[in-house]
Design a protein around this motif. Sequence first.
Motif, PDB file in Angstrom:
ATOM      1  N   ASP A  21      10.766  -2.945   1.163  1.00  0.00           N
ATOM      2  CA  ASP A  21      10.320  -4.164   0.288  1.00  0.00           C
ATOM      3  C   ASP A  21       9.014  -4.398   0.179  1.00  0.00           C
ATOM      4  O   ASP A  21       8.342  -4.446  -0.730  1.00  0.00           O
ATOM      5  N   GLU A  22       8.469  -4.544   1.166  1.00  0.00           N
ATOM      6  CA  GLU A  22       7.071  -4.979   1.369  1.00  0.00           C
ATOM      7  C   GLU A  22       6.300  -3.924   0.777  1.00  0.00           C
ATOM      8  O   GLU A  22       5.120  -4.047   0.331  1.00  0.00           O
ATOM      9  N   ARG A  25       6.307  -3.900  -2.819  1.00  0.00           N
ATOM     10  CA  ARG A  25       5.397  -4.903  -3.409  1.00  0.00           C
ATOM     11  C   ARG A  25       4.153  -4.551  -3.282  1.00  0.00           C
ATOM     12  O   ARG A  25       3.412  -4.958  -4.463  1.00  0.00           O
ATOM     13  N   HIS A  28       3.423  -1.975  -6.014  1.00  0.00           N
ATOM     14  CA  HIS A  28       3.351  -2.864  -7.278  1.00  0.00           C
ATOM     15  C   HIS A  28       1.939  -3.629  -7.485  1.00  0.00           C
ATOM     16  O   HIS A  28       1.253  -3.520  -8.620  1.00  0.00           O
ATOM     17  N   THR A  29       1.344  -4.251  -6.238  1.00  0.00           N
ATOM     18  CA  THR A  29       0.203  -4.927  -6.540  1.00  0.00           C
ATOM     19  C   THR A  29      -0.991  -4.030  -6.681  1.00  0.00           C
ATOM     20  O   THR A  29      -1.952  -4.357  -7.502  1.00  0.00           O
TER      21      THR A  29
END
Length: 322
Positions: A21-22, A25, A28-29
Amino acid sequence: MPANANRQFLDFEKPVKDLIDEIERLKHTSEQKKIDYSDTIAKLEQSIAEKRREITQNLTSWQRVQLSRHPDRPYTLKYIDKMTTNFLELYGDRNVKDDKAMVGGFCQLDGETVMVIGQQKGINTKMRQLRNFGMANPEGYRKALRLMKLAEKFNKPIVTLIDTPGAYPGLEAEERGQGEAIARNIYEMIRLKVPVICVVIGEGASGGALGIGVGDRVYMMENTWYTVISPESCSSILWRSWDKKEVAAEQLKLTADHMKNFGLVDDIIPEPAGGAHWDYQEAAEILKNFLVPVLKELKEVPVEERISKRIEKFGKMGFWEE
Protein backbone atom coordinates in the motif's frame (compact mmCIF):
# COMPACT_ATOMS: atom_id res chain seq x y z
CA MET A 1 0.00 -13.67 -10.25
CA PRO A 2 -2.94 -11.35 -9.41
CA ALA A 3 -2.46 -7.61 -9.86
CA ASN A 4 -1.97 -5.71 -6.62
CA ALA A 5 -5.48 -4.23 -6.87
CA ASN A 6 -7.02 -7.73 -6.93
CA ARG A 7 -4.65 -9.38 -4.48
CA GLN A 8 -6.11 -10.81 -1.28
CA PHE A 9 -4.25 -11.01 2.04
CA LEU A 10 -4.48 -13.27 5.06
CA ASP A 11 -4.28 -11.77 8.56
CA PHE A 12 -0.62 -12.68 9.08
CA GLU A 13 0.26 -11.19 5.66
CA LYS A 14 -0.77 -7.69 6.80
CA PRO A 15 2.85 -6.41 7.15
CA VAL A 16 3.36 -7.19 3.44
CA LYS A 17 0.06 -5.52 2.54
CA ASP A 18 1.09 -2.37 4.39
CA LEU A 19 4.35 -2.18 2.42
CA ILE A 20 2.53 -2.72 -0.90
CA ASP A 21 0.00 0.00 0.00
CA GLU A 22 2.87 2.38 0.80
CA ILE A 23 4.49 1.68 -2.60
CA GLU A 24 1.17 2.34 -4.37
CA ARG A 25 0.80 5.59 -2.43
CA LEU A 26 4.31 6.72 -3.39
CA LYS A 27 3.73 5.87 -7.06
CA HIS A 28 0.52 7.87 -7.05
CA THR A 29 2.24 10.84 -5.36
CA SER A 30 5.14 10.59 -7.82
CA GLU A 31 2.77 10.85 -10.77
CA GLN A 32 0.79 13.72 -9.25
CA LYS A 33 3.69 15.86 -8.03
CA LYS A 34 6.45 14.69 -10.42
CA ILE A 35 8.73 13.66 -7.56
CA ASP A 36 11.18 10.78 -7.98
CA TYR A 37 10.64 8.15 -5.28
CA SER A 38 12.37 5.33 -7.15
CA ASP A 39 15.05 4.76 -4.47
CA THR A 40 12.46 4.62 -1.68
CA ILE A 41 10.25 2.28 -3.71
CA ALA A 42 13.22 -0.02 -4.45
CA LYS A 43 14.01 -0.25 -0.72
CA LEU A 44 10.36 -0.99 0.08
CA GLU A 45 10.26 -3.73 -2.57
CA GLN A 46 13.35 -5.26 -0.99
CA SER A 47 11.60 -5.07 2.38
CA ILE A 48 8.59 -6.90 0.88
CA ALA A 49 10.81 -9.77 -0.28
CA GLU A 50 12.41 -10.01 3.17
CA LYS A 51 9.05 -9.80 4.95
CA ARG A 52 7.59 -12.57 2.75
CA ARG A 53 10.47 -14.87 3.67
CA GLU A 54 10.19 -13.91 7.34
CA ILE A 55 6.45 -14.62 7.52
CA THR A 56 6.71 -18.20 6.24
CA GLN A 57 9.62 -19.16 8.50
CA ASN A 58 7.57 -19.49 11.68
CA LEU A 59 4.04 -20.39 10.63
CA THR A 60 1.72 -22.41 12.84
CA SER A 61 -0.02 -25.50 11.47
CA TRP A 62 -3.27 -23.54 11.13
CA GLN A 63 -1.52 -20.76 9.21
CA ARG A 64 -0.14 -23.39 6.80
CA VAL A 65 -3.70 -24.60 6.31
CA GLN A 66 -4.78 -21.04 5.58
CA LEU A 67 -1.97 -20.62 3.03
CA SER A 68 -2.94 -23.88 1.32
CA ARG A 69 -6.42 -22.39 0.82
CA HIS A 70 -5.25 -18.91 -0.17
CA PRO A 71 -7.72 -17.55 -2.76
CA ASP A 72 -4.82 -16.46 -4.99
CA ARG A 73 -3.01 -19.80 -4.78
CA PRO A 74 -2.40 -21.56 -8.13
CA TYR A 75 -4.54 -24.61 -8.83
CA THR A 76 -3.94 -27.64 -11.04
CA LEU A 77 -4.73 -25.98 -14.38
CA LYS A 78 -2.45 -23.05 -13.54
CA TYR A 79 0.48 -25.41 -12.91
CA ILE A 80 -0.30 -27.27 -16.12
CA ASP A 81 -0.38 -23.97 -18.02
CA LYS A 82 2.88 -22.69 -16.53
CA MET A 83 5.05 -25.84 -16.57
CA THR A 84 3.81 -27.91 -19.54
CA THR A 85 3.07 -27.47 -23.23
CA ASN A 86 0.50 -28.94 -25.66
CA PHE A 87 -1.97 -29.86 -22.93
CA LEU A 88 -4.88 -31.89 -24.34
CA GLU A 89 -7.64 -32.17 -21.75
CA LEU A 90 -9.65 -35.39 -21.78
CA TYR A 91 -13.20 -35.61 -20.49
CA GLY A 92 -15.69 -38.03 -18.98
CA ASP A 93 -15.70 -41.38 -17.22
CA ARG A 94 -17.57 -43.15 -20.08
CA ASN A 95 -20.32 -44.00 -17.62
CA VAL A 96 -22.09 -41.06 -15.93
CA LYS A 97 -20.69 -37.66 -16.95
CA ASP A 98 -17.63 -35.40 -16.96
CA ASP A 99 -16.74 -34.29 -13.43
CA LYS A 100 -15.42 -30.72 -13.60
CA ALA A 101 -13.75 -31.07 -10.17
CA MET A 102 -11.22 -33.51 -11.68
CA VAL A 103 -9.16 -32.51 -14.71
CA GLY A 104 -6.56 -34.42 -16.69
CA GLY A 105 -4.94 -35.01 -20.03
CA PHE A 106 -1.75 -35.57 -21.94
CA CYS A 107 0.84 -32.80 -22.12
CA GLN A 108 4.57 -32.37 -22.55
CA LEU A 109 6.79 -31.82 -19.55
CA ASP A 110 10.27 -30.76 -20.59
CA GLY A 111 9.66 -32.39 -23.99
CA GLU A 112 8.36 -35.69 -22.58
CA THR A 113 4.71 -36.73 -22.88
CA VAL A 114 3.06 -37.31 -19.49
CA MET A 115 -0.47 -37.69 -18.17
CA VAL A 116 -1.29 -35.00 -15.61
CA ILE A 117 -4.39 -35.43 -13.42
CA GLY A 118 -5.58 -33.27 -10.54
CA GLN A 119 -8.44 -31.67 -8.68
CA GLN A 120 -9.40 -28.19 -9.85
CA LYS A 121 -10.97 -25.54 -7.62
CA GLY A 122 -12.64 -22.49 -9.11
CA ILE A 123 -11.02 -19.08 -9.34
CA ASN A 124 -14.29 -17.18 -8.76
CA THR A 125 -17.78 -17.88 -7.39
CA LYS A 126 -19.23 -19.14 -10.67
CA MET A 127 -16.24 -21.39 -11.37
CA ARG A 128 -16.19 -22.71 -7.79
CA GLN A 129 -19.76 -23.88 -8.24
CA LEU A 130 -18.92 -25.44 -11.61
CA ARG A 131 -15.86 -27.21 -10.13
CA ASN A 132 -17.78 -28.15 -6.96
CA PHE A 133 -15.00 -26.50 -4.91
CA GLY A 134 -12.55 -29.23 -6.00
CA MET A 135 -14.65 -32.00 -4.42
CA ALA A 136 -14.93 -34.83 -6.95
CA ASN A 137 -17.86 -37.20 -7.32
CA PRO A 138 -17.35 -40.92 -8.06
CA GLU A 139 -17.29 -40.17 -11.80
CA GLY A 140 -14.33 -37.84 -11.16
CA TYR A 141 -12.28 -40.67 -9.66
CA ARG A 142 -13.44 -43.04 -12.40
CA LYS A 143 -12.38 -40.48 -15.00
CA ALA A 144 -8.98 -40.22 -13.29
CA LEU A 145 -8.61 -44.02 -13.37
CA ARG A 146 -9.63 -44.14 -17.04
CA LEU A 147 -6.92 -41.60 -17.87
CA MET A 148 -4.33 -43.51 -15.82
CA LYS A 149 -5.14 -46.72 -17.69
CA LEU A 150 -4.87 -44.78 -20.97
CA ALA A 151 -1.43 -43.53 -19.94
CA GLU A 152 -0.44 -47.08 -19.02
CA LYS A 153 -1.63 -48.33 -22.42
CA PHE A 154 0.69 -45.87 -24.19
CA ASN A 155 3.50 -46.29 -21.61
CA LYS A 156 3.43 -42.66 -20.46
CA PRO A 157 4.29 -41.52 -16.89
CA ILE A 158 1.57 -40.12 -14.64
CA VAL A 159 1.71 -37.01 -12.46
CA THR A 160 -1.17 -36.29 -10.07
CA LEU A 161 -1.68 -32.90 -8.43
CA ILE A 162 -3.72 -33.17 -5.22
CA ASP A 163 -5.77 -30.22 -4.01
CA THR A 164 -9.14 -31.05 -2.45
CA PRO A 165 -11.04 -30.45 0.80
CA GLY A 166 -12.28 -34.02 0.35
CA ALA A 167 -14.35 -36.18 -1.96
CA TYR A 168 -17.92 -34.87 -2.36
CA PRO A 169 -19.98 -36.21 0.59
CA GLY A 170 -23.43 -35.76 -0.98
CA LEU A 171 -26.16 -38.42 -1.05
CA GLU A 172 -25.96 -38.83 -4.83
CA ALA A 173 -22.20 -39.39 -4.61
CA GLU A 174 -22.72 -42.17 -2.09
CA GLU A 175 -25.49 -43.68 -4.23
CA ARG A 176 -23.11 -43.86 -7.18
CA GLY A 177 -20.39 -45.54 -5.10
CA GLN A 178 -17.99 -42.89 -3.81
CA GLY A 179 -16.20 -45.30 -1.45
CA GLU A 180 -15.88 -47.99 -4.12
CA ALA A 181 -14.52 -45.53 -6.68
CA ILE A 182 -11.78 -44.30 -4.33
CA ALA A 183 -10.94 -47.84 -3.16
CA ARG A 184 -10.73 -49.01 -6.79
CA ASN A 185 -8.34 -46.19 -7.63
CA ILE A 186 -6.06 -47.09 -4.70
CA TYR A 187 -6.11 -50.75 -5.73
CA GLU A 188 -5.37 -50.00 -9.39
CA MET A 189 -2.80 -47.24 -8.85
CA ILE A 190 -0.54 -49.43 -6.74
CA ARG A 191 -0.26 -51.85 -9.70
CA LEU A 192 0.19 -49.38 -12.58
CA LYS A 193 3.10 -50.33 -14.83
CA VAL A 194 4.19 -46.75 -15.53
CA PRO A 195 5.95 -44.29 -13.18
CA VAL A 196 3.51 -42.40 -10.92
CA ILE A 197 4.36 -39.21 -9.01
CA CYS A 198 1.84 -37.59 -6.65
CA VAL A 199 2.18 -34.01 -5.41
CA VAL A 200 0.00 -32.27 -2.82
CA ILE A 201 -0.20 -28.70 -4.17
CA GLY A 202 -2.84 -27.40 -1.73
CA GLU A 203 -5.25 -29.30 0.49
CA GLY A 204 -4.83 -33.04 0.87
CA ALA A 205 -7.92 -34.17 2.73
CA SER A 206 -8.98 -37.71 3.48
CA GLY A 207 -9.99 -40.24 0.81
CA GLY A 208 -10.51 -37.41 -1.65
CA ALA A 209 -6.73 -37.04 -1.78
CA LEU A 210 -5.96 -40.77 -1.55
CA GLY A 211 -8.07 -41.43 -4.64
CA ILE A 212 -5.24 -40.01 -6.78
CA GLY A 213 -2.50 -40.23 -4.14
CA VAL A 214 -0.81 -43.62 -4.60
CA GLY A 215 2.51 -43.43 -6.45
CA ASP A 216 6.19 -44.31 -6.60
CA ARG A 217 6.93 -40.91 -5.10
CA VAL A 218 4.62 -38.73 -3.02
CA TYR A 219 5.61 -35.12 -2.42
CA MET A 220 4.10 -32.14 -0.65
CA MET A 221 4.64 -28.51 -1.47
CA GLU A 222 5.91 -26.43 1.43
CA ASN A 223 2.63 -24.75 2.47
CA THR A 224 0.20 -27.64 2.15
CA TRP A 225 -1.45 -30.17 4.46
CA TYR A 226 -2.32 -33.85 4.20
CA THR A 227 -4.44 -35.74 6.72
CA VAL A 228 -7.58 -37.75 7.30
CA ILE A 229 -9.84 -34.81 8.25
CA SER A 230 -9.83 -31.02 8.08
CA PRO A 231 -9.09 -29.09 11.30
CA GLU A 232 -12.61 -27.60 11.30
CA SER A 233 -14.30 -31.00 10.99
CA CYS A 234 -12.01 -32.48 13.63
CA SER A 235 -12.85 -29.59 15.96
CA SER A 236 -16.59 -29.99 15.37
CA ILE A 237 -16.43 -33.72 16.20
CA LEU A 238 -14.28 -33.42 19.32
CA TRP A 239 -15.49 -30.07 20.71
CA ARG A 240 -18.84 -29.59 18.92
CA SER A 241 -17.53 -26.28 17.59
CA TRP A 242 -15.11 -24.88 14.98
CA ASP A 243 -13.53 -22.66 17.62
CA LYS A 244 -10.79 -25.21 18.36
CA LYS A 245 -9.64 -25.55 14.74
CA GLU A 246 -6.19 -24.12 15.54
CA VAL A 247 -5.73 -26.70 18.32
CA ALA A 248 -6.98 -29.46 16.01
CA ALA A 249 -4.51 -28.38 13.30
CA GLU A 250 -1.61 -28.70 15.74
CA GLN A 251 -2.77 -32.07 17.09
CA LEU A 252 -3.41 -33.58 13.63
CA LYS A 253 0.29 -33.12 12.69
CA LEU A 254 -0.78 -32.35 9.14
CA THR A 255 1.98 -30.13 7.70
CA ALA A 256 4.60 -31.20 5.18
CA ASP A 257 7.29 -31.37 7.90
CA HIS A 258 5.18 -33.73 9.99
CA MET A 259 4.27 -35.92 7.02
CA LYS A 260 7.93 -36.26 6.00
CA ASN A 261 8.97 -37.13 9.56
CA PHE A 262 6.28 -39.82 9.67
CA GLY A 263 7.61 -41.26 6.40
CA LEU A 264 4.27 -40.74 4.66
CA VAL A 265 5.72 -38.47 1.96
CA ASP A 266 9.11 -38.65 0.29
CA ASP A 267 10.11 -34.99 0.25
CA ILE A 268 8.97 -31.37 0.50
CA ILE A 269 8.97 -29.11 -2.56
CA PRO A 270 9.85 -25.49 -1.68
CA GLU A 271 7.68 -22.57 -2.73
CA PRO A 272 8.47 -18.95 -3.63
CA ALA A 273 9.07 -16.72 -0.60
CA GLY A 274 5.75 -16.16 1.13
CA GLY A 275 3.95 -18.95 -0.72
CA ALA A 276 3.10 -20.13 -4.24
CA HIS A 277 0.47 -17.39 -4.64
CA TRP A 278 3.16 -14.72 -4.91
CA ASP A 279 4.71 -16.00 -8.13
CA TYR A 280 2.91 -18.59 -10.27
CA GLN A 281 5.76 -18.90 -12.76
CA GLU A 282 8.41 -19.46 -10.11
CA ALA A 283 6.21 -21.98 -8.27
CA ALA A 284 5.65 -23.91 -11.51
CA GLU A 285 9.36 -23.82 -12.40
CA ILE A 286 10.32 -25.16 -8.97
CA LEU A 287 7.80 -27.99 -9.32
CA LYS A 288 8.88 -28.78 -12.88
CA ASN A 289 12.58 -28.84 -11.98
CA PHE A 290 11.71 -31.20 -9.13
CA LEU A 291 9.63 -33.57 -11.26
CA VAL A 292 11.82 -33.96 -14.35
CA PRO A 293 14.83 -35.72 -12.75
CA VAL A 294 12.53 -37.93 -10.63
CA LEU A 295 10.64 -39.07 -13.74
CA LYS A 296 13.94 -39.85 -15.45
CA GLU A 297 15.09 -41.85 -12.42
CA LEU A 298 11.84 -43.84 -12.19
CA LYS A 299 11.83 -44.70 -15.90
CA GLU A 300 15.14 -46.49 -15.49
CA VAL A 301 13.72 -48.89 -12.89
CA PRO A 302 12.33 -52.17 -14.32
CA VAL A 303 8.52 -52.35 -14.23
CA GLU A 304 8.17 -55.30 -11.84
CA GLU A 305 10.74 -53.83 -9.45
CA ARG A 306 8.97 -50.45 -9.53
CA ILE A 307 5.60 -52.03 -8.69
CA SER A 308 7.15 -54.15 -5.95
CA LYS A 309 8.78 -51.08 -4.35
CA ARG A 310 5.50 -49.17 -4.56
CA ILE A 311 3.62 -51.96 -2.78
CA GLU A 312 6.37 -52.22 -0.17
CA LYS A 313 6.40 -48.44 0.34
CA PHE A 314 2.70 -48.26 1.24
CA GLY A 315 2.73 -51.59 3.06
CA LYS A 316 5.21 -50.20 5.60
CA MET A 317 3.02 -47.22 6.53
CA GLY A 318 1.21 -47.12 9.85
CA PHE A 319 1.46 -49.15 13.03
CA TRP A 320 -0.28 -52.43 13.71
CA GLU A 321 -0.09 -55.73 15.57
CA GLU A 322 -0.95 -59.24 14.39
